[in-house]
Design a protein around this motif. Structure first.
Motif, PDB file in Angstrom:
ATOM      1  N   HIS A   1     -16.012  10.969   5.601  1.00  0.00           N
ATOM      2  CA  HIS A   1     -15.421   9.765   6.189  1.00  0.00           C
ATOM      3  C   HIS A   1     -16.239   9.275   7.382  1.00  0.00           C
ATOM      4  O   HIS A   1     -16.841  10.061   8.110  1.00  0.00           O
ATOM      5  N   ALA A   2     -16.256   7.974   7.524  1.00  0.00           N
ATOM      6  CA  ALA A   2     -16.894   7.361   8.681  1.00  0.00           C
ATOM      7  C   ALA A   2     -16.159   7.792   9.940  1.00  0.00           C
ATOM      8  O   ALA A   2     -14.957   8.080   9.895  1.00  0.00           O
ATOM      9  N   PRO A   3     -16.856   7.828  11.079  1.00  0.00           N
ATOM     10  CA  PRO A   3     -16.168   8.154  12.332  1.00  0.00           C
ATOM     11  C   PRO A   3     -14.935   7.267  12.531  1.00  0.00           C
ATOM     12  O   PRO A   3     -14.967   6.074  12.220  1.00  0.00           O
ATOM     13  N   LEU A   4     -13.873   7.858  13.012  1.00  0.00           N
ATOM     14  CA  LEU A   4     -12.604   7.144  13.128  1.00  0.00           C
ATOM     15  C   LEU A   4     -12.620   6.153  14.282  1.00  0.00           C
ATOM     16  O   LEU A   4     -12.938   6.515  15.414  1.00  0.00           O
ATOM     17  N   GLU A   5     -12.318   4.923  13.975  1.00  0.00           N
ATOM     18  CA  GLU A   5     -12.093   3.885  14.976  1.00  0.00           C
ATOM     19  C   GLU A   5     -10.918   3.068  14.478  1.00  0.00           C
ATOM     20  O   GLU A   5     -11.039   2.337  13.504  1.00  0.00           O
ATOM     21  N   LEU A   6      -9.779   3.233  15.098  1.00  0.00           N
ATOM     22  CA  LEU A   6      -8.579   2.547  14.632  1.00  0.00           C
ATOM     23  C   LEU A   6      -8.723   1.039  14.803  1.00  0.00           C
ATOM     24  O   LEU A   6      -9.235   0.550  15.808  1.00  0.00           O
ATOM     25  N   GLU A   7      -8.267   0.322  13.786  1.00  0.00           N
ATOM     26  CA  GLU A   7      -8.332  -1.136  13.787  1.00  0.00           C
ATOM     27  C   GLU A   7      -6.928  -1.698  13.623  1.00  0.00           C
ATOM     28  O   GLU A   7      -6.031  -1.025  13.112  1.00  0.00           O
ATOM     29  N   LEU A   8      -6.754  -2.951  13.997  1.00  0.00           N
ATOM     30  CA  LEU A   8      -5.459  -3.604  13.807  1.00  0.00           C
ATOM     31  C   LEU A   8      -5.078  -3.672  12.337  1.00  0.00           C
ATOM     32  O   LEU A   8      -3.896  -3.657  11.987  1.00  0.00           O
ATOM     33  N   ARG A   9      -6.083  -3.736  11.470  1.00  0.00           N
ATOM     34  CA  ARG A   9      -5.796  -3.859  10.034  1.00  0.00           C
ATOM     35  C   ARG A   9      -5.610  -2.520   9.339  1.00  0.00           C
ATOM     36  O   ARG A   9      -5.474  -2.469   8.117  1.00  0.00           O
ATOM     37  N   GLU A  10      -5.554  -1.440  10.103  1.00  0.00           N
ATOM     38  CA  GLU A  10      -5.410  -0.108   9.512  1.00  0.00           C
ATOM     39  C   GLU A  10      -4.171   0.025   8.616  1.00  0.00           C
ATOM     40  O   GLU A  10      -4.278   0.512   7.493  1.00  0.00           O
ATOM     41  N   PRO A  11      -2.986  -0.404   9.055  1.00  0.00           N
ATOM     42  CA  PRO A  11      -1.818  -0.294   8.172  1.00  0.00           C
ATOM     43  C   PRO A  11      -2.012  -1.057   6.858  1.00  0.00           C
ATOM     44  O   PRO A  11      -1.636  -0.572   5.786  1.00  0.00           O
ATOM     45  N   TRP A  12      -2.597  -2.248   6.934  1.00  0.00           N
ATOM     46  CA  TRP A  12      -2.851  -3.023   5.720  1.00  0.00           C
ATOM     47  C   TRP A  12      -3.820  -2.284   4.812  1.00  0.00           C
ATOM     48  O   TRP A  12      -3.643  -2.237   3.594  1.00  0.00           O
ATOM     49  N   SER A  13      -4.875  -1.692   5.386  1.00  0.00           N
ATOM     50  CA  SER A  13      -5.859  -0.957   4.594  1.00  0.00           C
ATOM     51  C   SER A  13      -5.219   0.224   3.877  1.00  0.00           C
ATOM     52  O   SER A  13      -5.506   0.494   2.712  1.00  0.00           O
ATOM     53  N   LEU A  14      -4.334   0.927   4.570  1.00  0.00           N
ATOM     54  CA  LEU A  14      -3.640   2.058   3.952  1.00  0.00           C
ATOM     55  C   LEU A  14      -2.745   1.605   2.809  1.00  0.00           C
ATOM     56  O   LEU A  14      -2.736   2.206   1.732  1.00  0.00           O
ATOM     57  N   LEU A  15      -1.990   0.521   3.012  1.00  0.00           N
ATOM     58  CA  LEU A  15      -1.116   0.019   1.952  1.00  0.00           C
ATOM     59  C   LEU A  15      -1.920  -0.491   0.760  1.00  0.00           C
ATOM     60  O   LEU A  15      -1.535  -0.314  -0.397  1.00  0.00           O
ATOM     61  N   ARG A  16      -3.055  -1.124   1.053  1.00  0.00           N
ATOM     62  CA  ARG A  16      -3.931  -1.609  -0.023  1.00  0.00           C
ATOM     63  C   ARG A  16      -4.415  -0.431  -0.876  1.00  0.00           C
ATOM     64  O   ARG A  16      -4.479  -0.526  -2.104  1.00  0.00           O
ATOM     65  N   GLU A  17      -4.753   0.671  -0.219  1.00  0.00           N
ATOM     66  CA  GLU A  17      -5.218   1.847  -0.961  1.00  0.00           C
ATOM     67  C   GLU A  17      -4.095   2.489  -1.763  1.00  0.00           C
ATOM     68  O   GLU A  17      -4.343   3.070  -2.822  1.00  0.00           O
ATOM     69  N   LEU A  18      -2.875   2.384  -1.276  1.00  0.00           N
ATOM     70  CA  LEU A  18      -1.728   2.915  -2.032  1.00  0.00           C
ATOM     71  C   LEU A  18      -1.641   2.236  -3.385  1.00  0.00           C
ATOM     72  O   LEU A  18      -1.566   2.887  -4.426  1.00  0.00           O
ATOM     73  N   ALA A  19      -1.691   0.903  -3.383  1.00  0.00           N
ATOM     74  CA  ALA A  19      -1.641   0.155  -4.642  1.00  0.00           C
ATOM     75  C   ALA A  19      -2.920   0.365  -5.453  1.00  0.00           C
ATOM     76  O   ALA A  19      -2.880   0.534  -6.678  1.00  0.00           O
ATOM     77  N   GLY A  20      -4.061   0.366  -4.769  1.00  0.00           N
ATOM     78  CA  GLY A  20      -5.344   0.499  -5.450  1.00  0.00           C
ATOM     79  C   GLY A  20      -5.492   1.816  -6.178  1.00  0.00           C
ATOM     80  O   GLY A  20      -6.050   1.868  -7.276  1.00  0.00           O
ATOM     81  N   TYR A  21      -4.989   2.885  -5.603  1.00  0.00           N
ATOM     82  CA  TYR A  21      -5.119   4.197  -6.244  1.00  0.00           C
ATOM     83  C   TYR A  21      -4.449   4.209  -7.620  1.00  0.00           C
ATOM     84  O   TYR A  21      -5.035   4.661  -8.604  1.00  0.00           O
ATOM     85  N   TYR A  22      -3.223   3.695  -7.688  1.00  0.00           N
ATOM     86  CA  TYR A  22      -2.511   3.737  -8.972  1.00  0.00           C
ATOM     87  C   TYR A  22      -3.105   2.759  -9.977  1.00  0.00           C
ATOM     88  O   TYR A  22      -3.090   3.011 -11.181  1.00  0.00           O
ATOM     89  N   ARG A  23      -3.668   1.671  -9.486  1.00  0.00           N
ATOM     90  CA  ARG A  23      -4.371   0.753 -10.382  1.00  0.00           C
ATOM     91  C   ARG A  23      -5.596   1.440 -10.984  1.00  0.00           C
ATOM     92  O   ARG A  23      -5.865   1.331 -12.176  1.00  0.00           O
ATOM     93  N   TYR A  24      -6.320   2.181 -10.164  1.00  0.00           N
ATOM     94  CA  TYR A  24      -7.502   2.893 -10.654  1.00  0.00           C
ATOM     95  C   TYR A  24      -7.109   4.080 -11.534  1.00  0.00           C
ATOM     96  O   TYR A  24      -7.857   4.473 -12.416  1.00  0.00           O
ATOM     97  N   LEU A  25      -5.946   4.636 -11.292  1.00  0.00           N
ATOM     98  CA  LEU A  25      -5.482   5.775 -12.091  1.00  0.00           C
ATOM     99  C   LEU A  25      -5.240   5.368 -13.544  1.00  0.00           C
ATOM    100  O   LEU A  25      -5.506   6.128 -14.462  1.00  0.00           O
ATOM    101  N   VAL A  26      -4.771   4.136 -13.771  1.00  0.00           N
ATOM    102  CA  VAL A  26      -4.404   3.721 -15.124  1.00  0.00           C
ATOM    103  C   VAL A  26      -5.472   2.850 -15.802  1.00  0.00           C
ATOM    104  O   VAL A  26      -5.385   2.610 -16.999  1.00  0.00           O
ATOM    105  N   ARG A  27      -6.495   2.398 -15.071  1.00  0.00           N
ATOM    106  CA  ARG A  27      -7.459   1.498 -15.702  1.00  0.00           C
ATOM    107  C   ARG A  27      -8.422   2.276 -16.595  1.00  0.00           C
ATOM    108  O   ARG A  27      -8.551   3.486 -16.491  1.00  0.00           O
TER     109      ARG A  27
END
Length: 195
Positions: A163-189
């Motif tokens: 992982h890249a060095p951690l630097e918290l961003e304002l968009r961090e919660p959005w990035s995490l939620l995006r990955e939640l949906a993205g993971y399951y999309r990639y799981l079934v594609r």
């Protein structure tokens, strides 16, 4: 009344599942294995019109540099696309790495890496063509679980993360939620080129 009870229970279950998944993704993404690998792959991100990597991309490149300097990866694939009005991400990424001491011959450009799926497809094909077996995926922590999933589904045998060095961003919660949906999309594609 029963309908509302089931709705509440369903929402609670879904929230609990999402929370557990995000904890698992964060733990996996922040757990690097310092094992040697045949190559690293740095996933692209925004570059400016002047050809400067975004801070997020610079952090990814610095993580790959650390792996290379430690002798853990002899080659680095830089993968990305191109925003209108900006140079190709891989071109900027390669220049950054070379300017920081990586031999140009050790950096492989993938200009078709418009998303994680296409990056994984390229890396898997490159590895098959050159008899390589192991790769370290380099990105922000929340992106690594999905990236590793895609690489494995394309047939890469040994996949690690850095992982890249951690630097918290304002968009961090959005990035995490995006990955939640993205993971399951990639799981079934479908992964048609996997061997």
């Amino acid at each position: 009344m029963a309908y509302r009870t089931w709705l509440r229970r369903g929402a609670l279950t879904l929230g609990l599942w999402a929370g557990l998944h995000l904890i698992a993704v964060s733990t996996d993404g922040c757990t690097d294995r310092g094992a040697p690998a045949d190559l690293a792959v740095v996933l692209g991100n925004h570059v400016s019109a002047a050809g400067e990597p975004s801070r997020r991309l610079e952090l990814r490149l610095d993580a790959a540099l650390a792996l290379h300097r430690a002798g853990l990866v002899p080659q680095i694939v830089v993968s990305g696309g191109q925003d209108p009005g900006s140079p190709p991400e891989p071109e900027v990424m390669k220049r950054y790495l070379v300017e920081h001491g990586v031999p140009a011959a050790a950096v492989i450009e993938d200009r078709g890496g418009i998303n994680t799926y296409e990056t994984a497809r390229f890396v898997a094909a490159h590895m098959r063509a050159h008899g390589l077996r192991s790769v370290v995926a380099v990105s922000q922590y929340y992106h690594l679980t999905r990236t590793k999933l895609a690489l494995r589904r394309f047939g890469v045998e040994q996949v690690y993360g850095a992982h890249a060095p951690l630097e918290l961003e304002l968009r961090e919660p959005w990035s995490l939620l995006r990955e939640l949906a993205g993971y399951y999309r990639y799981l079934v594609r479908r992964y048609p080129d996997a061997s």
